[in-house]
Design a protein around this motif. Structure first.
Motif, short mmCIF file in Angstrom:
data_model
loop_
_atom_site.label_atom_id
_atom_site.label_comp_id
_atom_site.label_asym_id
_atom_site.label_seq_id
_atom_site.Cartn_x
_atom_site.Cartn_y
_atom_site.Cartn_z
N ASN A 119 0.83 -1.21 0.00
CA ASN A 119 0.00 0.00 0.00
C ASN A 119 0.86 1.26 0.00
OD1 ASN A 119 -2.58 -1.19 -0.05
ND2 ASN A 119 -2.51 -1.60 2.14
N THR A 120 2.05 1.18 0.63
CA THR A 120 2.97 2.32 0.61
C THR A 120 3.41 2.63 -0.81
OG1 THR A 120 3.75 1.88 2.86
CG2 THR A 120 5.21 3.15 1.43
N ARG A 142 0.82 4.67 -2.43
CA ARG A 142 0.73 6.03 -1.88
C ARG A 142 1.91 6.89 -2.33
NH1 ARG A 142 -1.46 2.94 3.22
NH2 ARG A 142 -3.70 3.13 2.78
N THR A 159 -5.95 0.86 -3.11
CA THR A 159 -5.34 1.39 -1.89
C THR A 159 -5.96 2.73 -1.54
OG1 THR A 159 -3.23 0.28 -2.32
CG2 THR A 159 -3.19 2.17 -0.83
N LYS A 160 -6.47 2.83 -0.33
CA LYS A 160 -7.02 4.09 0.15
C LYS A 160 -5.91 5.14 0.18
CE LYS A 160 -10.44 5.31 3.71
NZ LYS A 160 -11.05 4.84 4.96
N GLY A 210 -4.10 5.88 -2.15
CA GLY A 210 -3.05 5.45 -3.07
C GLY A 210 -3.62 5.62 -4.47
N ASN A 233 -14.00 -4.04 2.89
CA ASN A 233 -13.48 -2.83 2.24
C ASN A 233 -14.51 -1.73 2.10
OD1 ASN A 233 -10.86 -3.81 1.88
ND2 ASN A 233 -11.39 -4.82 -0.04
N LYS A 237 -13.67 1.97 2.23
CA LYS A 237 -13.07 2.65 1.08
C LYS A 237 -14.13 3.24 0.15
CE LYS A 237 -9.26 -0.73 0.72
NZ LYS A 237 -8.55 -1.61 -0.24
#
Length: 262
Positions: free
Chosen positions: A114-115, A118, A151-152, A154, A245, A248
């Protein structure tokens, strides 16, 4: 689906939105997948500036090749398209040296995946701010409103979503009409967040045709108990992702203060 009319509708919607927002065009991350290929082609057809950015982070070679083929094709077809490549691998590796990587390996791997998304979002918004562009999202209806497979903050962090009302199968219809490279049309969908070639189906446990079917059954008020075998299993997978999810897919909860407390 009336493919040509749908294409024209989206292109006009994009152009009108950008004009009303008084921006110069769009920026989009190119992954080598069908969703970013279709979305970028739709943006290019507006005639407004389109910046396509590759943002590899330990990317699988097949993804890189497809992304470069698509960008090359777009630039030949549309004079308003430019491109940039931002290698985020060193940034990602430096990030890892500054955070705590202790914990269950699967949890750490997911957090790092997820990083990656982002970091890419941050890169897109940097260029958007620099050049007066809108960040175009690439999520389709199944991902954005079915299983929440994004990805939230992201790839979910965008200014507008041109294909979010299209099922995956419909995105492929548009891809064929828009002459997206054959390699992308045939490639297994993948989010590319783990540095390997694992597909979306590998991660989710169900194919997009199965998820589309389950989404329709859910909308029709059916339950997994109405089916047997693989259909029941696929439906249960869909519901599990949909429920977990949900955060989201809905607006950020706001704690409203009662008037009598003000």
């Amino acid at each position: 689906m009336q493919t040509e009319k749908v294409v024209n509708h989206i292109v006009n919607w994009l152009k009108n939105y950008a004009t009303n927002a008084k921006v110069n065009g769009f920026v989009i991350g190119i992954s080598g997948g069908i969703d970013s290929a279709v979305t970028s082609t739709l943006c290019a057809k507006t005639g407004l500036n389109l910046l396509c950015i590759e943002m590899p982070i330990h990317q699988a070679e097949s993804h890189v090749t497809r992304a470069q083929e698509h960008i090359s094709q777009l630039k030949k077809r549309f004079p308003n398209v430019s491109d940039a490549r931002v290698d985020l691998t060193p940034v990602f590796e430096e990030f890892k040296t500054e955070v705590n990587l202790d914990g269950k390996q699967t949890t750490v791997d997911m957090a790092l995946a997820n990083t990656r998304a982002r970091l890419r979002m941050t890169t897109l918004y940097y260029h958007a701010g620099l050049l007066g562009l809108l960040v175009a999202g690439t999520g389709n209806k199944v991902e954005d409103f079915g299983v929440g497979f994004f990805t939230k903050y992201g790839d979910g962090g965008v200014d507008l979503s041109p294909i979010a009302d299209l099922l995956k199968s419909e995105v492929y219809e548009l891809g064929s009409f828009l002459e997206v490279p054959e390699a992308i049309m045939k490639a297994a969908p993948s989010d590319g967040l783990f540095g390997d070639a694992r597909s979306d189906e590998d991660q989710i446990g169900a194919s997009y045709p199965e998820l589309e079917w389950a989404m329709k059954m859910d909308d029709a008020g059916k339950t997994p108990n109405d089916f047997e075998g693989r259909k029941k299993e696929a439906f249960e997978i869909y519901l599990r992702y949909n429920r977990s999810n949900k955060h989201k897919m809905i607006p950020i909860p706001i704690c409203e203060i009662p008037n009598n407390l003000r």
